[in-house]
Design a protein around this motif. Structure first.
Motif, PDB file in Angstrom:
ATOM      1  N   THR A  54       0.857  -1.176   0.000  1.00  0.00           N
ATOM      2  CA  THR A  54       0.000   0.000   0.000  1.00  0.00           C
ATOM      3  C   THR A  54       0.895   1.229   0.000  1.00  0.00           C
ATOM      4  N   PRO A  64      -4.063  -6.514  -2.239  1.00  0.00           N
ATOM      5  CA  PRO A  64      -5.057  -5.453  -2.430  1.00  0.00           C
ATOM      6  C   PRO A  64      -6.496  -5.928  -2.239  1.00  0.00           C
ATOM      7  N   SER A 105      -9.016  -1.721  -2.300  1.00  0.00           N
ATOM      8  CA  SER A 105      -8.202  -0.557  -2.637  1.00  0.00           C
ATOM      9  C   SER A 105      -9.050   0.694  -2.504  1.00  0.00           C
TER      10      SER A 105
END
Length: 666
Positions: A210, A385, A405
């Protein structure tokens, strides 16, 4: 392969490259086209490049200094990749070596480049210059005098101790520290160790990071997190072998999954920010090859990377030699970030990393091998994700079902918070219309608090701020046949209007919305049904609960399948919500987007809603549902004879995932 290639490209080679026709010579031609345009726009002894105006015009060379530094740094990186793979100059790189050595010497002598300060864009560009000089250590760097080298080191040293965004930017200062460390100018171990440790904090699974605290998953994994660490490791030397081994392990896992985000045309899934970098998405496949990781093999690596480049070349990205702030030929304002300038697209240079490989590398001689989607259907869970990737060999489209996400924690960005993205559509920009999602009119979608992903679908829970009203949305999704079924439970929405929508298509002509061309089947708009241009009678419920957009051989549909009381009951009551199907028209720069939408409302305090979406190259029949049973944590129903359970996610994100991004001192 298209039959007509640009005149500036070499002839296609259908023998070794049956899918793309591209060889190393095509990559060299594309690189040189960009570099020629950059040379024409260079100023200040070549140390700055101005892409904001055409050469010879009154505004040429008058762009802001930071934009011109960006234009230089990113095209210098491209030149360095050309030079690195051809240090002897046999492919015409000798003039590049001389030009960039003179440019760097002039920049340092005249102090043309701005200082590296807190939150400095100049630091971003300095990192590209550092990698370029590292790649050309025996050519450009060797041609500099001692005073210039000392000046470069001193400029890079300005970044030490400055503040930066707590995201991939920590790697930029680390790159500068590593370059100075390798040159014996200063000990950079503390800065580098700190940055790489921070990057480890963001690793989730299978090579996915991330981009700072939160759930910021996008293509930055390809052109940042699997880019800078390998140059840092090289510069730091043998003491970082353990780091490099870990980075290689994560890169191998990442490439294995990331390859599936490209369709049969090698178009990337349109999701996340900085998409103007285009074929920078090819960088991790080249990096894997450079690091000796045979994940895809030379044939598939060549086919995928050349396919990515050709996709953008054929769509007009290099028609003028200058990259626009867009995706294909022209600019698209809605996809441009606040930090983007005329020189920003040239991080596309990272996609040319393959040119740093020698001309006799097997990747340039192996025959192209087909992608997985060209051989069979694709279905893959990416745990990091929390994405489910779905691709079908019959239409070549890749669909990304998104359960994790979010983008920036405090921004409801259309490039992130959607249930689905694809390789053939792009999201609707901000406003009243929301594509590929369930929403309350005018609501702001907050970060996900719970999310689960599995082989057939997933679920996500988030809060919606609907004009100060707190609405909780729990959506469970399953792939059923050729379509997708969504079941949502909304709480706190009493009296509010809502809507469900499918993927938006770019209109391909001025034909009125909802009118199908002859022989292309059914299109529904605002309750009207047309089949090959003729109106056909239908039940009101079916007409009103369906909307279909059609453009450029694509069909996007949304069908409302029903609503029920949210309270558990053996026989839940069906709720009449008077659905109205429309195809919304949204202006997006020079384009018009067509978004199929079903409007609902006003909604009760708690409700379960079921709808179907489909994105295909052919019409898809509506699914039939029955035997709906509502429970507190799931809904069971029969879809076309198949019993399915749609369960709300119980997996909770960490508190840090909903905090705003921080600023830190490296």
């Amino acid at each position: 392969m298209p039959t007509i290639a640009p005149a500036w490209m070499p002839p296609d080679d259908p023998l070794s490259a049956p899918y793309t026709g591209y060889t190393r010579a095509h990559w060299v031609a594309a690189a040189d086209r960009i570099l020629d345009a950059a040379r024409q726009r260079s100023t200040n002894g070549g140390a700055l490049v101005d892409f904001s105006a055409a050469p010879g015009t009154a505004d040429a060379g008058a762009g802001p200094p930071m934009d011109r530094l960006e234009g230089f740094a990113r095209t210098f990186l491209l030149a360095a990749l050309r030079i690195s793979g051809d240090p002897a100059g046999t492919e015409g790189t000798a003039p590049l070596i001389a030009h960039y050595a003179e440019a760097v010497q002039h920049a340092i002598a005249q102090r043309i480049w701005p200082a590296l300060t807190d939150h400095s864009q100049a630091t971003v560009e300095a990192a590209s210059i550092a990698i370029a000089l590292h790649l050309t250590r025996d050519t450009v760097w060797a041609a500099l005098d001692d005073a210039t080298r000392d000046g470069v080191h001193a400029w890079f040293a300005q970044a030490r101790g400055t503040w930066c965004a707590d995201n991939n930017h920590v790697l930029l200062g680390a790159t500068l520290a590593a370059f100075n460390h390798a040159g014996g100018f200063a000990d950079g171990r503390d800065t580098v160790e700190n940055a790489l440790d921070r990057m480890d904090d963001w690793h989730r699974a299978d090579g996915w990071y991330t981009d700072g605290d939160g759930r910021r998953f996008d293509h930055y994994n390809a052109f940042a997190f699997h880019w800078y660490p390998f140059f840092i490791d090289e510069l730091m030397g043998a003491g970082f072998d353990d780091r490099r081994a870990l980075h290689r392990e994560r890169l191998a896992a990442f490439v294995d999954g990331y390859q599936l985000l490209f369709d049969a045309r090698c178009a990337p899934v349109f999701q996340g920010r900085s998409l103007i970098y285009r074929w920078a998405t090819a960088a991790p496949f080249w990096m894997a090859r450079r690091e000796g990781l045979d994940v895809l093999g030379p044939g598939m690596t060549r086919r995928l990377t050349s396919g990515i480049l050709r996709h953008f070349v054929d769509s007009g990205s290099l028609d003028t030699g200058v990259l626009s702030l867009g995706w294909q030929r022209g600019p698209i304002p809605s996809m441009v970030q606040s930090y983007s300038g005329p020189g920003s697209p040239y991080w596309a240079a990272k996609g040319f990393l393959g040119l740093a490989l020698p001309a006799d590398d097997p990747v340039w001689s192996a025959a192209e091998a087909p992608l997985q989607i060209e051989r069979t259907d694709v279905r893959r869970v990416l745990d990091g994700p929390r994405w489910l990737i779905e691709g079908r060999a019959d239409d070549g489209i890749v669909r990304l079902h998104n359960f994790g996400s979010d983008g920036h924690p405090t921004r409801d960005d259309p490039l992130y918070r959607r249930l689905q993205f694809s390789s053939v559509t792009r999201p609707v920009p901000g406003g009243t219309v929301r594509d590929s999602d369930l929403t309350i009119d005018g609501a702001v979608h907050r970060p996900a608090t719970r999310a689960t992903v599995g082989a057939r679908g997933g679920a996500v829970t988030r809060a919606l701020d609907a004009g100060g009203r707190h609405v909780v949305s729990r959506v469970a999704t399953k792939i059923v046949g050729a379509g997708v079924v969504h079941v949502a439970r909304l709480t706190g929405c009493v009296g509010l209007p809502g809507r469900v929508s499918g993927a938006a298509l770019v209109a391909d002509d001025d034909r009125p919305v909802g009118i199908a061309p002859q022989g292309q089947g059914e299109v529904v708009d605002r309750g009207e049904v047309r089949d090959q241009g003729e109106a056909v009678a239908r039940s009101a419920a079916r007409d009103q609960g369906e909307a279909v957009a059609q453009s450029a051989g694509l069909v996007s549909a949304v069908r409302f399948l029903g609503a029920w009381a949210a309270s558990p009951s053996a026989e839940p009551a069906a709720l009449p919500l008077a659905p109205v199907g429309v195809v919304e028209r949204i202006a997006d720069g020079a384009d018009v987007l067509l978004c199929p939408t079903v409007r609902l409302g006003p909604l009760p305090a708690e409700v379960v809603i079921v709808w179907q979406t489909a994105l295909s190259r052919a019409s898809i029949a509506a699914l039939a549902i029955s035997d709906v049973v509502v429970h507190d944590d799931h809904v069971a129903l029969t879809v076309d004879g198949e019993r399915c359970v749609f369960r709300w996610s119980l997996a909770e994100f960490l508190p840090a995932d909903v905090e705003a991004q921080l600023i830190r001192r490296p």
